[in-house]
Design a protein around this motif. Structure first.
Motif, PDB file in Angstrom:
ATOM      1  N   THR A 161       0.833  -1.210   0.000  1.00 33.95           N
ATOM      2  CA  THR A 161       0.000   0.000   0.000  1.00 33.95           C
ATOM      3  C   THR A 161       0.864   1.255   0.000  1.00 33.95           C
ATOM      4  N   ASP A 165       0.991   4.296  -2.778  1.00 32.83           N
ATOM      5  CA  ASP A 165       0.373   5.554  -2.326  1.00 32.83           C
ATOM      6  C   ASP A 165       1.036   6.736  -3.029  1.00 32.83           C
ATOM      7  N   ALA A 190      -2.507  -6.361  -0.050  1.00 35.51           N
ATOM      8  CA  ALA A 190      -2.431  -4.953   0.362  1.00 35.51           C
ATOM      9  C   ALA A 190      -3.355  -4.653   1.543  1.00 35.51           C
ATOM     10  N   PRO A 192      -5.049  -1.780   3.787  1.00 33.00           N
ATOM     11  CA  PRO A 192      -5.342  -0.349   3.688  1.00 33.00           C
ATOM     12  C   PRO A 192      -4.809   0.426   4.891  1.00 33.00           C
TER      13      PRO A 192
END
Lengths: 329, 451
Positions: A161, A165, A190, A192
Motif C-alpha cells: 500500500t 500511495d 495490500a 489499507p
C-alpha cells in the motif's frame, strides 16, 4: 494461501512484488545493494535487479533523501531505506520541508510517491542516539503518512500500500522483530491505511498499541486473563491516517482503556489515543484512560536500565488493573 | 494502628459531620476520652477513643461530612507508625458494613450521646476531599452516570468503591443486580441527603435540599439575616419533599366525640395518680390507632423496593417537635402495651428527644406515625407521610361544640378531628375511611382500648 515467513522476508516480498509490477519502483539506501543491507532486508536483490533498481547511496541522508523526493516528483516510486530511523534527523529537512509539502505547494499538481522505511524504536542496546521511536515526530506533520506494522503479514500488506500511495509514507518497521515469524498471505495482500487491527478480542479493557508494543499487550492480555479479565488488544498499524472508530467501538464495549507506546509519554501517540477516547467515548468510560510509555530519559545502553526504560508487561497489566479498579500486582 | 472511624449510628446513616475536634493532633488520649463531636442527621454526639495513645493524625477536618466507616483519625500506640491515608473507600467500606458494632477489629471508637444541646453546625463544603458525595456531588465515572440515567438509578444509594469514593461500573452493576438503587417513589427517602425536589435536574449530582442554581441569591438587605439550614433541617426538608412529591397521598378526616374517652381518662388518672401516671389524650389516640389497625392491617405497612411489607406488630412513631426540627421516636409493639405503659414511654421518649438524648434505634423504624398538634389549639391539619410508612394520623385539638344526643337534643360535646394521610399505592380510599371509622368507634367506646 498463507505461508509462515519472517518479518524480514515478508517485507522483502512486498518490495519484490512491486519491483516486478512497476518499473518506476527503485530501492535506495546505504549498503542495500552489494552488501545486501545492514539488516539484510534487501539481501540478494542487487543481483536480481541490478544497480539501477537497487541503488547504493553515499552516507548522506539529506542528500539521497532529497534526490528521492525529486525522483518521486518526477514520477518514480523510490523506496528509501534509513539504516535506522535515527539517521533520518539528518534528512528531516527534506522529509518535512519538501516531501510533506510539495503536493500542497503545487496545488496538487505534483505528487511525491515516496516511501522511507527502516527500523524504528529501541530495545537492542544501541544506546541513546540509536534509540528513538519517531512516530509522533513524523505523525505531527500534515502531508506525511505514518505506519508501524508489527506482524509479518501487515508489513508486507502495508508496504504494498505504501509503495502504491501517491504521498510520502513514513514506514516504521519493528526493528527488533525482523526475525519473528508469522503467517503471510501469498500474492497481493495490500492492507489499507487507516484501519486498525483487533489483535485479540476481549470485553473488560482495551489495550491500544502499535509496533512492538502490540506483542507486549498480547502477553499482558494473557496474564490478565488468568485473573479473569479479558483484554481487547488493538493494533493501530496506521498512525496517520488514524482509525478512531475501531478504538471508540472497543471502548464502548469495554469501558476502559490503556494506551501503550515505547516512545516518551509527552506529546505521544498514547496521549492522542486518550484524547480521542475522551472526546468520542466519554460516556462509556468507567475510568480515566491510562498511558504506559517509555521512561523520560535518553535510551540507556545498559541492559538492565534499558529494560527499565521501556514499557514492561507488568506496567501494562497494572495499568489495566488500575482502570479495572483492581489491586495492582 | 487503630483507626478512628465515623461510626454507623443507625441503619439509614451514611455519613456524619465532624463538627469539632475535642482533641488536637499529637495530644495523648486515653480510652474513653471524647475526641470529637459528630453530628448525624438526628443527633449530636461525642466520639470516644477506644484506644489509648497519641492522636496521630486528624484526617477529617471540622465541618467535613465523612461517610460511615471512613477513617477520621489515627490513634498511635507506642512504637507504631502513622500509615498512609488510604485514598480509596475500599477498605473503609468493609468496616462500614460492620457499622458501629464494635466487633473487635472494626470500629475503634464508639459514639456516646452527650446530648450536646446546641447544634452549632458549620456546614461548610469542605468535605469533598475524601468522599464521593460530601458536597452533594457524586464522584461517578461517565458510564456510571449513563447507566444510572438509563436504568433510573439513584446514585445516592450506591457506595463508590473507586478512588476517593468514585462510583464505578461494578458498583452500579452490583446495585442493579440486587435492585437496591432503583429510584423509587416509595420511602426510599430513608437515605440521607438524597431527596429529589421536582425542580431538580435529573442528575442526582445536582440534588440537595437547597439548590443554589434554582434559588434566588439572598437579598442581603438591611433587616435580613441569613440562617444556614442545620443538617437536621436539610434532612427533614429533603425527606418531606421526597415524600410529598413521590407518595400519592389521600386524606380522610373523622370527627370523634371524645367525651367518653375524656371521662375514662379522668377516672384512670385519679386511680393512677399515686403511681405518678398521667395519661394524655394522645396516649388514647395512639392506642386507638393501634387497636383499629387490628381490623385494617394493610395500613401498618412499609412500601419497599420489592412490594408492600405488612407488619404484624405496630411500632408507632410519634412526632416530637424540637427547637431545631422534628423527630419521631418509636413506641415498639404499642398494640401489646397498656395505656399506662404507653404514657410513660411516650413521655420518656419525648423528654429525651428534646434533650437530644435518643439512641438511634429509638427513632428509627416505625410502621405508622401519629402527629399531634392538639395542644396548639389546631382545629384540623393534614400531615405528610413519614416514608416508607403507609400512613400518618394527624391529631387536632378537642373543642366543645354543640352536638345532638340520641334523642335529637342539642348537648355540649368534646369533639376532635383526626385526619389520616395514606399512601394510595398501599391502600385505597375505602380502606382509609373504614380504618378511620374504626379509630372513631374505638375512641368513642374507649372500653375497646382495654381489650
Amino acid at each position: 494461501m498463507a505461508e509462515t515467513k519472517t518479518y524480514r522476508e515478508a517485507l522483502r516480498e512486498a518490495m519484490v512484488h512491486e519491483l516486478d509490477n512497476d518499473e518506476s519502483v527503485v530501492l535506495m539506501g546505504e549498503d542495500i545493494g552489494v552488501y545486501g543491507g545492514t539488516h539484510l532486508i534487501t539481501d540478494g536483490l542487487y543481483d536480481e535487479y541490478g544497480p539501477n533498481r537497487i541503488m547504493d547511496v553515499p552516507i548522506s541522508e539529506n542528500g539521497f533523501t532529497g534526490a528521492a523526493v525529486g525522483m518521486a516528483m518526477m514520477g518514480m516510486r523510490p523506496v528509501v531505506e534509513m539504516m535506522t530511523w535515527n539517521f533520518s534527523f539528518l534528512a528531516a529537512d527534506q522529509i518535512i520541508q519538501n516531501a510533506a509539502k510539495v503536493r500542497y505547494f503545487s496545488g496538487g499538481q505534483v505528487e511525491v510517491p515516496l516511501v522511507i522505511r527502516g527500523p524504528n524504536g529501541g530495545g537492542v542496546q544501541l544506546s541513546a542516539q540509536h534509540t528513538h521511536s519517531l512516530e509522533s515526530f513524523y505523525g505531527h506533520f500534515p502531508g506525511l503518512k505514518v505506519v508501524a506494522p508489527v506482524t509479518p503479514n501487515d508489513v508486507k500488506g502495508m508496504m504494498l500500500t505504501a509503495i502504491r500511495d501517491p504521498n510520502p509514507v513514513i514506514f516504521l518497521e519493528a526493528g527488533a522483530l525482523y526475525g519473528t515469524k508469522g503467517e503471510v498471505e501469498e500474492g497481493d495482500n495490500a492492507v489499507p491505511f487507516g484501519k486498525a487491527r483487533v489483535a485479540r478480542e476481549g470485553s473488560d479493557v482495551t489495550l491500544i498499541a502499535y509496533g512492538r508494543q502490540v506483542n507486549l499487550c498480547l502477553r499482558a492480555a494473557d496474564t490478565l486473563s488468568e485473573d479473569g479479565f479479558e483484554a481487547e488488544v488493538i493494533d493501530l498499524r496506521s498512525l496517520r491516517p488514524f482509525d478512531e472508530d475501531t478504538i471508540v467501538e472497543s471502548v464502548e464495549k469495554t469501558h476502559r482503556a490503556v494506551a501503550v507506546q515505547e516512545q516518551w509519554r509527552w506529546f505521544g501517540v498514547a496521549s492522542e489515543v486518550a484524547a480521542i477516547i475522551q472526546d468520542r467515548a466519554f460516556d462509556s468510560l468507567d475510568a480515566p484512560v491510562e498511558r504506559v510509555s517509555g521512561a523520560e530519559v535518553p535510551g540507556p545502553y545498559a541492559r538492565n536500565l534499558e529494560l527499565m526504560a521501556f514499557p514492561s508487561e507488568k506496567q501494562v497489566t497494572n495499568a489495566a488493573r488500575r482502570v479495572l479498579y483492581e489491586e495492582e500486582k | 494502628m487503630p483507626e478512628v472511624i465515623m461510626p454507623k449510628m443507625g441503619d439509614a446513616m451514611e455519613e456524619g459531620t465532624l463538627l469539632q475536634w475535642l482533641k488536637s493532633e499529637g495530644e495523648e488520649v486515653s480510652e474513653g476520652d471524647p475526641i470529637a463531636e459528630i453530628e448525624t442527621d438526628k443527633v449530636t454526639m461525642e466520639l470516644e477513643a477506644e484506644d489509648a495513645g497519641t492522636l496521630a493524625q486528624l484526617i477529617a477536618s471540622e465541618g467535613q461530612d465523612v461517610p460511615v466507616g471512613e477513617a477520621i483519625a489515627f490513634i498511635q500506640g507506642e512504637g507504631e507508625e502513622v500509615p498512609e491515608v488510604s485514598e480509596g473507600g475500599g477498605e473503609a467500606e468493609d468496616e462500614a458494613e460492620e457499622g458501629g458494632e464494635e466487633d473487635g477489629g472494626g470500629a475503634q471508637a464508639t459514639a456516646t450521646e452527650t446530648g450536646a444541646p446546641e447544634e452549632e453546625e458549620t456546614e461548610e463544603e469542605t468535605g469533598g476531599q475524601t468522599d464521593g458525595r460530601a458536597d452533594g456531588h457524586f464522584r461517578a465515572s461517565p458510564i456510571v452516570r449513563r447507566l444510572a440515567e438509563e436504568n433510573d438509578l439513584d446514585l445516592a444509594k450506591i457506595d463508590g468503591s473507586g478512588p476517593a469514593g468514585r462510583i464505578v461500573e461494578r458498583d452500579v452493576r452490583g446495585a442493579m443486580e440486587s435492585g437496591t438503587a432503583q429510584r423509587t417513589e416509595d420511602g426510599a427517602a430513608q437515605e440521607d441527603g438524597v431527596a429529589a425536589p421536582e425542580q431538580a435536574q435529573p442528575q442526582q449530582a445536582e440534588m440537595q435540599g437547597f439548590q443554589p442554581a434554582r434559588l434566588p441569591e439572598p437579598t442581603e438587605e438591611p433587616g435580613t439575616q441569613l440562617v444556614e439550614p442545620t443538617r437536621m433541617m436539610q434532612v427533614i426538608g429533603e425527606r418531606m419533599t421526597e415524600a410529598q412529591q413521590h407518595i400519592p397521598h389521600f386524606y380522610a378526616t373523622v370527627e370523634v366525640r371524645m367525651d367518653a374517652a375524656m371521662a375514662l381518662r379522668k377516672q384512670l388518672n385519679e386511680q393512677l395518680e399515686e403511681e405518678g401516671v398521667k395519661l394524655s389524650v394522645n396516649d388514647f389516640v395512639m392506642k386507638a390507632c393501634a387497636v383499629a389497625l387490628r381490623s385494617y392491617p394493610n395500613l401498618n405497612a412499609l412500601y419497599t423496593t420489592r412490594g408492600v411489607e405488612l407488619h404484624e406488630k405496630v411500632d408507632m412513631a410519634m412526632a416530637v417537635a424540637l427547637d431545631q426540627g422534628l423527630i419521631t421516636p418509636v413506641i415498639r409493639d404499642i398494640g401489646s402495651k397498656g395505656l399506662a405503659a404507653i404514657s410513660q414511654e411516650s413521655k420518656d421518649l419525648a423528654t429525651r428527644a428534646r434533650d437530644g438524648k435518643l439512641q438511634p434505634d429509638e427513632y428509627q423504624g416505625g410502621t405508622i406515625t401519629v402527629s399531634n398538634m392538639g395542644m396548639f389549639g389546631i382545629e384540623s391539619f393534614t400531615a405528610i407521610i413519614n416514608p416508607p410508612q403507609a400512613a400518618i394520623v394527624a391529631v387536632s385539638s378537642i373543642a366543645k361544640r354543640p352536638d345532638y344526643d340520641e334523642n335529637g337534643q342539642v348537648v355540649p360535646a368534646s369533639m376532635m378531628k383526626l385526619t389520616l394521610s395514606a399512601d394510595h399505592r398501599i391502600a385505597n380510599g375505602r380502606d382509609g375511611a373504614l380504618y378511620m371509622a374504626e379509630v372513631k368507634r374505638v375512641l368513642e367506646n374507649p372500653v375497646m382500648l382495654m381489650v
